[in-house]
Design a protein around this motif. Structure first.
Motif, PDB file in Angstrom:
ATOM      1  N   PHE A  96       2.561  -1.694 -13.032  1.00  0.00           N
ATOM      2  CA  PHE A  96       1.754  -1.063 -11.993  1.00  0.00           C
ATOM      3  C   PHE A  96       0.511  -1.890 -11.675  1.00  0.00           C
ATOM      4  N   ASN A  97       0.093  -1.825 -10.424  1.00  0.00           N
ATOM      5  CA  ASN A  97      -1.139  -2.446  -9.963  1.00  0.00           C
ATOM      6  C   ASN A  97      -2.223  -1.375  -9.987  1.00  0.00           C
ATOM      7  N   ASN A  98      -3.406  -1.705 -10.495  1.00  0.00           N
ATOM      8  CA  ASN A  98      -4.488  -0.732 -10.651  1.00  0.00           C
ATOM      9  C   ASN A  98      -5.450  -0.646  -9.477  1.00  0.00           C
ATOM     10  N   ASN A  99      -5.355  -1.552  -8.534  1.00  0.00           N
ATOM     11  CA  ASN A  99      -6.300  -1.572  -7.413  1.00  0.00           C
ATOM     12  C   ASN A  99      -5.834  -0.670  -6.283  1.00  0.00           C
ATOM     13  N   LYS A 100      -6.785   0.015  -5.634  1.00  0.00           N
ATOM     14  CA  LYS A 100      -6.431   0.813  -4.459  1.00  0.00           C
ATOM     15  C   LYS A 100      -5.940  -0.124  -3.359  1.00  0.00           C
ATOM     16  N   ASN A 101      -5.018   0.373  -2.552  1.00  0.00           N
ATOM     17  CA  ASN A 101      -4.455  -0.445  -1.491  1.00  0.00           C
ATOM     18  C   ASN A 101      -4.203   0.440  -0.279  1.00  0.00           C
ATOM     19  N   SER A 102      -5.027   0.301   0.737  1.00  0.00           N
ATOM     20  CA  SER A 102      -4.934   1.177   1.910  1.00  0.00           C
ATOM     21  C   SER A 102      -3.631   0.954   2.687  1.00  0.00           C
ATOM     22  N   GLU A 103      -3.101  -0.257   2.656  1.00  0.00           N
ATOM     23  CA  GLU A 103      -1.832  -0.515   3.346  1.00  0.00           C
ATOM     24  C   GLU A 103      -0.680   0.241   2.662  1.00  0.00           C
ATOM     25  N   ILE A 104      -0.667   0.227   1.332  1.00  0.00           N
ATOM     26  CA  ILE A 104       0.355   0.968   0.576  1.00  0.00           C
ATOM     27  C   ILE A 104       0.218   2.463   0.860  1.00  0.00           C
TER      28      ILE A 104
ATOM     29  N   LYS B 111      -8.136   8.200  -8.336  1.00  0.00           N
ATOM     30  CA  LYS B 111      -7.616   6.968  -8.916  1.00  0.00           C
ATOM     31  C   LYS B 111      -6.090   7.060  -9.065  1.00  0.00           C
ATOM     32  N   TYR B 112      -5.415   5.950  -8.804  1.00  0.00           N
ATOM     33  CA  TYR B 112      -3.956   5.882  -8.955  1.00  0.00           C
ATOM     34  C   TYR B 112      -3.544   4.441  -9.245  1.00  0.00           C
ATOM     35  N   GLN B 113      -2.313   4.293  -9.675  1.00  0.00           N
ATOM     36  CA  GLN B 113      -1.684   2.981  -9.834  1.00  0.00           C
ATOM     37  C   GLN B 113      -0.479   2.968  -8.903  1.00  0.00           C
ATOM     38  N   TYR B 114      -0.073   1.773  -8.491  1.00  0.00           N
ATOM     39  CA  TYR B 114       1.095   1.713  -7.624  1.00  0.00           C
ATOM     40  C   TYR B 114       1.991   0.530  -7.980  1.00  0.00           C
ATOM     41  N   TYR B 115       3.233   0.668  -7.556  1.00  0.00           N
ATOM     42  CA  TYR B 115       4.242  -0.375  -7.739  1.00  0.00           C
ATOM     43  C   TYR B 115       5.048  -0.442  -6.455  1.00  0.00           C
ATOM     44  N   THR B 116       5.323  -1.632  -5.978  1.00  0.00           N
ATOM     45  CA  THR B 116       6.156  -1.787  -4.783  1.00  0.00           C
ATOM     46  C   THR B 116       7.242  -2.815  -5.042  1.00  0.00           C
ATOM     47  N   LYS B 117       8.326  -2.620  -4.337  1.00  0.00           N
ATOM     48  CA  LYS B 117       9.425  -3.575  -4.396  1.00  0.00           C
ATOM     49  C   LYS B 117      10.107  -3.540  -3.041  1.00  0.00           C
TER      50      LYS B 117
ATOM     51  N   PHE C  40       3.164   4.680   2.495  1.00  0.00           N
ATOM     52  CA  PHE C  40       3.636   5.820   1.712  1.00  0.00           C
ATOM     53  C   PHE C  40       3.546   7.106   2.532  1.00  0.00           C
ATOM     54  N   LEU C  41       2.398   7.326   3.163  1.00  0.00           N
ATOM     55  CA  LEU C  41       2.202   8.539   3.965  1.00  0.00           C
ATOM     56  C   LEU C  41       3.072   8.544   5.223  1.00  0.00           C
ATOM     57  N   GLU C  42       3.341   7.385   5.783  1.00  0.00           N
ATOM     58  CA  GLU C  42       4.238   7.291   6.944  1.00  0.00           C
ATOM     59  C   GLU C  42       5.657   7.735   6.558  1.00  0.00           C
ATOM     60  N   TYR C  43       6.160   7.217   5.436  1.00  0.00           N
ATOM     61  CA  TYR C  43       7.496   7.587   4.973  1.00  0.00           C
ATOM     62  C   TYR C  43       7.578   9.074   4.629  1.00  0.00           C
ATOM     63  N   THR C  44       6.591   9.569   3.900  1.00  0.00           N
ATOM     64  CA  THR C  44       6.639  10.975   3.491  1.00  0.00           C
ATOM     65  C   THR C  44       6.455  11.913   4.682  1.00  0.00           C
ATOM     66  N   SER C  45       5.699  11.486   5.667  1.00  0.00           N
ATOM     67  CA  SER C  45       5.557  12.279   6.886  1.00  0.00           C
ATOM     68  C   SER C  45       6.884  12.338   7.633  1.00  0.00           C
ATOM     69  N   GLU C  46       7.557  11.199   7.727  1.00  0.00           N
ATOM     70  CA  GLU C  46       8.857  11.151   8.401  1.00  0.00           C
ATOM     71  C   GLU C  46       9.886  12.026   7.687  1.00  0.00           C
ATOM     72  N   ALA C  47       9.758  12.136   6.363  1.00  0.00           N
ATOM     73  CA  ALA C  47      10.684  12.965   5.575  1.00  0.00           C
ATOM     74  C   ALA C  47      10.219  14.417   5.483  1.00  0.00           C
ATOM     75  N   SER C  48       9.101  14.749   6.127  1.00  0.00           N
ATOM     76  CA  SER C  48       8.541  16.115   6.141  1.00  0.00           C
ATOM     77  C   SER C  48       8.264  16.642   4.733  1.00  0.00           C
ATOM     78  N   ILE C  49       7.566  15.846   3.934  1.00  0.00           N
ATOM     79  CA  ILE C  49       7.199  16.238   2.576  1.00  0.00           C
ATOM     80  C   ILE C  49       5.914  17.059   2.633  1.00  0.00           C
ATOM     81  N   SER C  50       5.919  18.203   1.991  1.00  0.00           N
ATOM     82  CA  SER C  50       4.751  19.086   1.941  1.00  0.00           C
ATOM     83  C   SER C  50       3.618  18.413   1.172  1.00  0.00           C
ATOM     84  N   GLU C  51       2.395  18.659   1.595  1.00  0.00           N
ATOM     85  CA  GLU C  51       1.215  18.044   0.984  1.00  0.00           C
ATOM     86  C   GLU C  51       1.097  18.348  -0.510  1.00  0.00           C
TER      87      GLU C  51
END
Length: 131
Positions: free
Chosen positions: A70-78, A102-108, A82-93
């Protein structure tokens, strides 16, 4: 007779594609999170021939034995993707991470597919998009 055969093939295909959706992380990304976390929410796309669409799942961590780097730095692009995909899938808040905390993230990424995992408060928020 032909109608009966078509009906049986259709039912078998739907069952096959539904089973494939359950292992999308392992099949598409070589990740087995189910051995270290319990799924507490999931939303998969409708079954399709290519298993394309947005897969979303929230896991509660039971073992902190992650092989994910995991990457520990905040990343506004990620966050935006993430929010674009979850919005398209109609995921509840209620099933989304709070990016103001604070969060960690991983992308592939690979051809026609991307994966984002957010690690926050003993939960893994997983979104996978496959074209």
């Amino acid at each position: 007779m032909i109608i009966m055969f078509c009906t049986i093939m259709c039912v078998c295909s739907i069952c096959y594609f539904n089973l494939n959706n359950d292992d999308y992380l392992e099949d598409n990304w070589n990740l087995n999170l189910k051995s270290q976390a319990n799924s507490i929410f999931e939303k998969y796309p409708e079954p399709s021939f290519h298993n394309d669409g947005i897969y979303y799942e929230v896991f509660e961590i039971i073992k902190h034995n992650s092989s994910i780097d995991f990457n520990n730095n905040k990343n506004s692009e990620i966050e935006m993707i993430f929010l674009e995909y979850t919005s398209e899938a109609s995921i509840s808040e209620e099933y989304l991470p709070c990016f103001s905390n604070k969060y960690q993230y991983y992308t592939k990424n690979k051809e026609n597919a991307s994966l984002i995992i957010i690690n926050q408060n003993q939960k893994l928020y997983v979104v996978s998009y496959k074209i």
